[in-house]
Each structure stands twice: as C-alpha cells, then as structure tokens.
Scaffold this motif. Structure first.
Motif, PDB file in Angstrom:
ATOM      1  N   ARG A  60       0.840  -1.201   0.000  1.00 42.52           N
ATOM      2  CA  ARG A  60       0.000   0.000   0.000  1.00 42.52           C
ATOM      3  C   ARG A  60       0.877   1.253   0.000  1.00 42.52           C
ATOM      4  N   ALA A  61       1.955   1.216   0.808  1.00 44.12           N
ATOM      5  CA  ALA A  61       2.877   2.367   0.852  1.00 44.12           C
ATOM      6  C   ALA A  61       3.478   2.611  -0.529  1.00 44.12           C
ATOM      7  N   VAL A  62       3.801   1.517  -1.235  1.00 41.17           N
ATOM      8  CA  VAL A  62       4.370   1.647  -2.582  1.00 41.17           C
ATOM      9  C   VAL A  62       3.335   2.283  -3.516  1.00 41.17           C
ATOM     10  N   GLU A  63       2.087   1.827  -3.409  1.00 44.27           N
ATOM     11  CA  GLU A  63       1.014   2.374  -4.262  1.00 44.27           C
ATOM     12  C   GLU A  63       0.760   3.850  -3.959  1.00 44.27           C
ATOM     13  N   GLU A  64       0.833   4.214  -2.680  1.00 41.49           N
ATOM     14  CA  GLU A  64       0.658   5.629  -2.304  1.00 41.49           C
ATOM     15  C   GLU A  64       1.709   6.466  -3.002  1.00 41.49           C
ATOM     16  N   CYS A  65       2.957   5.961  -2.985  1.00 40.51           N
ATOM     17  CA  CYS A  65       4.066   6.695  -3.586  1.00 40.51           C
ATOM     18  C   CYS A  65       3.918   6.738  -5.105  1.00 40.51           C
ATOM     19  N   ARG A  66       3.415   5.640  -5.680  1.00 40.38           N
ATOM     20  CA  ARG A  66       3.230   5.592  -7.131  1.00 40.38           C
ATOM     21  C   ARG A  66       2.203   6.657  -7.559  1.00 40.38           C
ATOM     22  N   HIS A  67       1.114   6.753  -6.805  1.00 37.88           N
ATOM     23  CA  HIS A  67       0.098   7.764  -7.129  1.00 37.88           C
ATOM     24  C   HIS A  67       0.643   9.172  -6.941  1.00 37.88           C
ATOM     25  N   LEU A  68       1.481   9.323  -5.932  1.00 41.75           N
ATOM     26  CA  LEU A  68       2.059  10.643  -5.685  1.00 41.75           C
ATOM     27  C   LEU A  68       2.951  11.050  -6.856  1.00 41.75           C
ATOM     28  N   SER A  69       3.693  10.066  -7.388  1.00 38.71           N
ATOM     29  CA  SER A  69       4.587  10.401  -8.508  1.00 38.71           C
ATOM     30  C   SER A  69       3.760  10.758  -9.745  1.00 38.71           C
ATOM     31  N   LEU A  70       2.585  10.114  -9.905  1.00 42.16           N
ATOM     32  CA  LEU A  70       1.706  10.465 -11.034  1.00 42.16           C
ATOM     33  C   LEU A  70       1.188  11.891 -10.878  1.00 42.16           C
ATOM     34  N   LEU A  71       0.766  12.229  -9.646  1.00 44.14           N
ATOM     35  CA  LEU A  71       0.281  13.591  -9.382  1.00 44.14           C
ATOM     36  C   LEU A  71       1.395  14.603  -9.644  1.00 44.14           C
ATOM     37  N   ALA A  72       2.602  14.247  -9.200  1.00 47.70           N
ATOM     38  CA  ALA A  72       3.743  15.160  -9.383  1.00 47.70           C
ATOM     39  C   ALA A  72       3.991  15.408 -10.867  1.00 47.70           C
ATOM     40  N   GLY A  73       3.816  14.353 -11.661  1.00 52.44           N
ATOM     41  CA  GLY A  73       4.023  14.462 -13.105  1.00 52.44           C
ATOM     42  C   GLY A  73       3.005  15.390 -13.766  1.00 52.44           C
ATOM     43  N   GLU A  74       1.853  15.570 -13.111  1.00 46.75           N
ATOM     44  CA  GLU A  74       0.810  16.439 -13.691  1.00 46.75           C
ATOM     45  C   GLU A  74       1.064  17.921 -13.414  1.00 46.75           C
ATOM     46  N   GLN A  75       2.017  18.217 -12.552  1.00 47.54           N
ATOM     47  CA  GLN A  75       2.277  19.624 -12.218  1.00 47.54           C
ATOM     48  C   GLN A  75       2.997  20.299 -13.384  1.00 47.54           C
ATOM     49  N   LEU A  76       2.692  21.551 -13.578  1.00 49.05           N
ATOM     50  CA  LEU A  76       3.230  22.255 -14.746  1.00 49.05           C
ATOM     51  C   LEU A  76       4.714  22.567 -14.601  1.00 49.05           C
ATOM     52  N   PRO A  77       5.452  22.569 -15.740  1.00 49.69           N
ATOM     53  CA  PRO A  77       6.853  22.981 -15.682  1.00 49.69           C
ATOM     54  C   PRO A  77       6.945  24.386 -15.078  1.00 49.69           C
ATOM     55  N   GLY A  78       7.939  24.585 -14.259  1.00 48.57           N
ATOM     56  CA  GLY A  78       8.132  25.904 -13.640  1.00 48.57           C
ATOM     57  C   GLY A  78       7.385  26.054 -12.318  1.00 48.57           C
ATOM     58  N   SER A  79       6.493  25.093 -12.008  1.00 47.78           N
ATOM     59  CA  SER A  79       5.701  25.227 -10.776  1.00 47.78           C
ATOM     60  C   SER A  79       6.485  24.764  -9.543  1.00 47.78           C
ATOM     61  N   THR A  80       5.960  25.143  -8.386  1.00 44.68           N
ATOM     62  CA  THR A  80       6.553  24.735  -7.106  1.00 44.68           C
ATOM     63  C   THR A  80       5.556  23.846  -6.377  1.00 44.68           C
ATOM     64  N   THR A  81       6.003  22.648  -6.021  1.00 44.18           N
ATOM     65  CA  THR A  81       5.080  21.680  -5.412  1.00 44.18           C
ATOM     66  C   THR A  81       5.698  21.007  -4.193  1.00 44.18           C
ATOM     67  N   LEU A  82       4.877  20.872  -3.155  1.00 44.64           N
ATOM     68  CA  LEU A  82       5.261  20.024  -2.026  1.00 44.64           C
ATOM     69  C   LEU A  82       4.499  18.720  -2.201  1.00 44.64           C
ATOM     70  N   ALA A  83       5.233  17.593  -2.256  1.00 40.49           N
ATOM     71  CA  ALA A  83       4.600  16.278  -2.389  1.00 40.49           C
ATOM     72  C   ALA A  83       4.676  15.581  -1.039  1.00 40.49           C
ATOM     73  N   LEU A  84       3.539  15.284  -0.447  1.00 41.82           N
ATOM     74  CA  LEU A  84       3.524  14.779   0.927  1.00 41.82           C
ATOM     75  C   LEU A  84       2.993  13.358   1.038  1.00 41.82           C
ATOM     76  N   LEU A  85       3.672  12.571   1.862  1.00 45.52           N
ATOM     77  CA  LEU A  85       3.172  11.246   2.221  1.00 45.52           C
ATOM     78  C   LEU A  85       2.973  11.225   3.737  1.00 45.52           C
ATOM     79  N   ASP A  86       2.081  10.355   4.180  1.00 45.43           N
ATOM     80  CA  ASP A  86       1.832  10.262   5.608  1.00 45.43           C
ATOM     81  C   ASP A  86       2.724   9.175   6.201  1.00 45.43           C
ATOM     82  N   GLY A  87       3.347   9.466   7.345  1.00 42.03           N
ATOM     83  CA  GLY A  87       4.175   8.452   8.009  1.00 42.03           C
ATOM     84  C   GLY A  87       5.594   8.479   7.500  1.00 42.03           C
TER      85      GLY A  87
END
Lengths: 399, 201
Positions: free
Chosen positions: A156-183
């Motif tokens: 599940r932790a791996v899947e959480e991280c996989r989804h986070l990386s997908l979300l991160a990939g959707e952020q626009l070039p030049g943007s500033t993003t904090l990517a957070l996981l719990d725990g």
C-alpha cells in the motif's frame, strides 16, 4: 457481551498511578538530555567519528550540519501546489470464498495563490490475479510470500508513492510543489522479509517512484517529504547516549553487557520529540539528520532518508526527506515552509494529508458492503460461496 | 451548438433524491442556487417534470464532518475560500422542489406526473417563455396550498407568484388573477390569505 469496564477500573487506576510516580524521574532524564544537547563544548567532528565507529544496540542518527542547530521558517512562495496521497485497504480474509484484497488510494492536489483550486479523488483497485496475491522469487530458491497483513501494508505504501509520482508528473513545468506522504519513508517492515521481496517492493516499486519524482525536478520544483505526527523515535537522543558514553568507542555488548549499569541510561526513555519541543521555537526546524536504519543504508542509495524535526504551535513533527531533497537548499526550504503552512491551515496537521486520508478511508461498513457485493456476484454466476463456519458464526449471532 | 450551450447554462443541478411529490437536487457550483419560488424542470424520458424551489441548504458533503469557523485571521470571507481551496469541494448547496406539474407532448398539466423524476436527472431553470406558458393556468396553486412544505406557505406561494409574474406580459393582472384564485382556496383561512396577498406586492 461488550467489554466490562468496571473490571479493568482498578488496573487502569494502577497504571495511572505508576505513570505519575515515574514522572519526576522522566523529567530529570529530560533535563539531563537537554543539558547534553545544548552543550557547546561537544566536538562535533569527534562525535561524528565516534558515532561512525560505535557498535550500539540502538540506532544512532548520523549528523549532517550539527546537533542543536535551528532554522527559522523560510518565506512561503506566492504560488504553489501541495499534493498528497494516503491509502486504506481491505485485507485478504481467509474465511471468505475468494482470495483478494483492495487498496484504495486517496489523492489530493491543492493549489494556492492567484488561482486557488482543489482536486480530491480516490482510486480503489481490486487485486485478485495470481501475480498480485504472491511475491515470487525470480530464482528457484526462496519461498513465495503471500501479499497480506504487513506485506500488504508495504504494498500500500508503494502504491501511495506511485500515485504521488503520477500527481507530481501532472504539475506544470516551472511550478513549485510540495509532495507529501503520511508516516515514514522507511519501509521498516521489509526487514522481516527475504531479499527478493525487498528488491521487488523497493527496487521495482518505492525507489522507482522516488526516482520519477526526483527527475521531475529538471523543469519544476517538487519537494518530496513525509510527515510523522507525534513521533516516538529516539535517533537523536541516541546521539546523546554516544556523547555520554565514557568509552573511547561505544560498544554496548563489550563494555556494558546486561545487567551492567550504563552511564547513558541517564537519558533513557526520553524521545526526540520531547527534546525538540524545548529546543525549537514554533516554526523552526532542527538540523537534518541521516536515518541509521539498516534498510535505508543498504538499499536506498541516493534516496537515503534524512529527517528533521519541525516545531509547530502545539507539537513537534518529524519530517523525512530523501537525500536529494536534503542536499538541495531550495527544496528543503520548500518542505520547511510549506509543511508548516499546511499545518497552520489544517489546525495542526497538514490539510492535504487529512483530506487525502478522508478520500482513502474504508470504513467497517464499506468493508462489509464490499464482501457482500463480491458474494452477490458469486451468487449471480451460480458459483458456490464457501465461507468458514467461524465467519458465519461471527455474522449470525444467536443466544 | 448554441442550443447545447444555452441549456448547459440553464442547468442548475442534478437530482439526488426523488419522489412523486418532490425532488432534491445538488447544485454544480457552491451557492449557485435557483431563487426560492422559481420554476425549474427535469426530464424523465418524454416527460418534463416541473417543480417550484421551496427550500435550500448548504452544508458539508459528508454527514460526519461539520464545517468549522476558519476566518479569525482572514480579512474577508472570500479569503477563507482562497486559503482553503478544498472547501468548495467539501461543501455542497442543494435545493428541494415541490412537483407542480408536467408536460407530455405540447400540453402542460398542473397535477402530479405518473412517474417521479429520476436520480441524476439534470435540473434546468425554466426560461421566461416557458414560465409564461406554465403561468397560463393557476392549477398548480392547489398543490402549493395543500402540500406540507419545509418552509411556510405564506413565503413560498408569494415568492413563486412574484417570480412567475415577472415573465408575464401583464404581471399585474396575473397577480390579481392569482389572488382571486387563492381567495377561493383559502376562503376559511383569512389570516393566511392576508399574509400571502401582503407579500405579493
């Protein structure tokens, strides 16, 4: 019959009395720990070498830029995004007719600044294929591991991280993003499994996702961190144990085998959280430390986990980051300022994480409904649904 | 193409609860509620079902999560939504309507339809010409007078008539006709009639 509280009332009172008795002693230990922590006479280089050479029974954090250093909150960027994922699962139930499990990932993107926006979403996935249910060694040797219980938690932790990386990939070039996981970012549970499991979960899973996020930093800023509320770790207090240790090289088994009295017991029971609650002002973060856990040392490579403590109004949180975030001043500042900002907006806890949790959560009622749904499909297809007598007995209670 | 756009613009929500006599719809945008007393419609196959908005609420999407006060340090109410962008996704506005008639083919009937509205049916604000057409008959007043409503009839009936009168060519005579109709229906309830007529001005 429900739990008879009157029968444990005396035991609970005794527990509270014991806690009260131990309080004075705990305060004394905390005081001692603070003294050592703030001791400017400590030679950091010497301490660093001593930590490296030590053979202790407990885990000692490695130092990066000092012990008692503190950093004020950096300014918050004008426009930024916070992405977070959290998961929930329905474990394999061996009393049911079929072997399967479900992982539900809650994902949140919050945009702040000129164009505030929010995307809240959840993705449930049912795993029932043979390759999902067991992890097999690629070589002939080694025993298959069933994906359930602790191993499902890791998946599940791996899947959480996989989804986070997908979300991160959707952020626009030049943007500033904090990517957070719990725990934690440290998959501690893997230490109990054979090498091939760690290789699949980490090498082909978690670390690949971290790598994906790292690569995105070529044209945007994505600062990855995990947030641990009310941490119980003692990695930094254990540094103090080494500092206290009178021996040239700390070697617990050699110099202080039980029941030998150790000098370092003077700080026993003190947590890092208690130490930093006093040492940091609200909004400040501690120095960065390197996690001494065996699994990160051996397997995480460039994603080796660093951590710091962050003082909020009411508590101290532990924030973990991979090395590439820790060594990039801009990224670590994003982590510091935006985690703090998220806690402020979320009344003490990062709002993106609490919303991701809300999206992911699978309640007891959801679980019951899920199994009922699966079984109704069996009935539709006229497949006999064999359930255990125990499970039947739990569901149909009689006098 | 223009037609699709105009119907999209008139779409005010989607049905989440439906019965023979009423339906509840959730708005697509927070707070973008049709006005109290306004005439809306939804489709069930060939059937157009008309309703009058008689109650509206805005609250948490999830029953277990209550909104909390957030604005102590904010300068404006708008700033609260800007600093917590997730709020607009966690809150929802919904409205209840009383079914007051239906349309089959070209004829409008001001009594209950044979079938209730459908869940997830789109709800549209009626355009003025349709309101005018609906207002040719005042039979719907029977339903408004005789149904238990979540808000006092003395509020809903005048609100509906006021809005409907705006779409008429001669709004004054429309209101006079409605007043006469109500005087017959509420012959024995002088105080209620007085309150309704008082709010028609």
């Amino acid at each position: 019959m429900s739990l008879d509280l009157t029968k444990i009332a005396t035991q609970a009172s005794a527990m509270v009395a014991r806690l009260k008795e131990g309080r004075a002693e705990r305060q004394q230990r905390l005081h001692y720990a603070r003294q050592i922590f703030g001791d400017e006479a400590i030679d950091l280089d010497k301490l660093r070498k001593k930590i490296a050479a030590s053979r202790t029974t407990w885990l000692v954090a490695e130092l990066t830029d000092g012990l008692a250093k503190r950093y004020p909150a950096p300014p918050i960027p004008a426009d930024f995004n916070v992405i977070a994922t959290d998961g929930s699962h329905i474990d394999v139930d061996r009393h049911r007719a079929t072997r399967c499990y479900l992982i539900n990932i809650g994902a949140v993107t919050l945009s702040y600044g000129d164009e505030p926006d929010a995307v809240l979403d959840s993705t449930p996935h049912l795993y029932a294929e043979d390759e999902d249910l067991v992890i097999k060694p690629s070589a002939a040797t080694g025993r298959e591991q069933m994906v359930e219980g602790t191993l499902l938690g890791i998946k599940r932790a791996v899947e959480e991280c996989r989804h986070l990386s997908l979300l991160a990939g959707e952020q626009l070039p030049g943007s500033t993003t904090l990517a957070l996981l719990d725990g934690t970012l440290i998959l501690w549970g893997l230490e109990a499994y054979p090498d091939f499991v760690a290789e699949i979960m980490l090498g082909q899973g978690f670390l690949t996702c971290l790598e994906e996020i790292k690569k995105l930093n070529r044209d945007r800023r994505v600062a990855l961190a995990s947030y641990i509320s009310f941490p119980r770790s003692t990695d930094v207090v254990n540094v103090l144990r080494v500092a206290i240790c009178p021996h040239e090289v700390s070697d617990c088994d050699r110099f202080c085998p039980p029941p030998e009295n150790r000098d370092c017991e003077g700080v026993a029971g003190v947590t890092d959280r208690e130490l930093f609650m006093d040492a940091l002002e609200p909004g400040e973060r501690s120095a960065l430390f390197i996690s001494p856990s065996k699994i990160t040392k051996e397997r995480y490579g460039e994603h080796r986990i660093y951590f710091c403590y962050l003082r909020l109004e009411e508590e101290v949180a532990r924030v973990e980051v991979p090395r590439w975030v820790a060594e990039n001043a801009e990224l670590i500042d994003i982590v510091h300022s935006l985690v703090l900002d998220q806690c402020r907006r979320g009344h003490g806890y990062p709002v993106a994480l609490s919303e991701a949790h809300e999206q992911a959560v699978v309640t007891g009622a959801d679980r019951a409904e899920f199994w009922q749904f699966v079984e109704s499909l069996y009935v539709e297809e006229k497949i006999p649904t064999l359930t255990s007598a125990k499970s039947f007995s739990k569901r149909t209670r009689w006098v | 193409m223009r037609l699709i756009n105009s119907s999209l613009a008139d779409r005010v929500g989607e049905i989440i609860e439906a019965s023979t006599a009423d339906f509840v719809a959730q708005c697509y945008e927070l707070y973008e509620l049709p006005p109290l007393g306004s005439l809306v419609k939804t489709k069930n196959g060939e059937l157009d079902i008309y309703g009058i908005v008689c109650h509206a609420t805005t609250g948490s999407l999830e029953p277990g999560r209550r909104p909390i006060a957030r604005g102590r340090d904010e300068e404006s109410e708008e700033a609260i939504y800007q600093s917590s962008p997730q709020l607009s996704k966690l809150l929802r506005s919904e409205f209840s309507t009383l079914v007051v008639g239906h349309k089959t083919g070209d004829s409008i009937n001001q009594y209950l339809p044979p079938n209730p509205a459908r869940i997830h049916g789109f709800v549209y604000q009626c355009p003025p010409d349709e309101i005018r057409e609906f207002g040719r008959s005042l039979g719907f007043l029977t339903l408004l007078v005789n149904t238990n409503l979540p808000v006092a009839k003395e509020e809903i009936i005048p609100a509906a008539l006021r809005l409907m009168s705006q779409a008429q060519e001669d709004s004054h005579s429309f209101l006079v006709a409605a007043g006469k109709e109500l005087a017959v229906m509420l012959g024995g309830q002088y105080n209620q009639l007085k309150a309704i007529l008082g709010r028609l001005k």
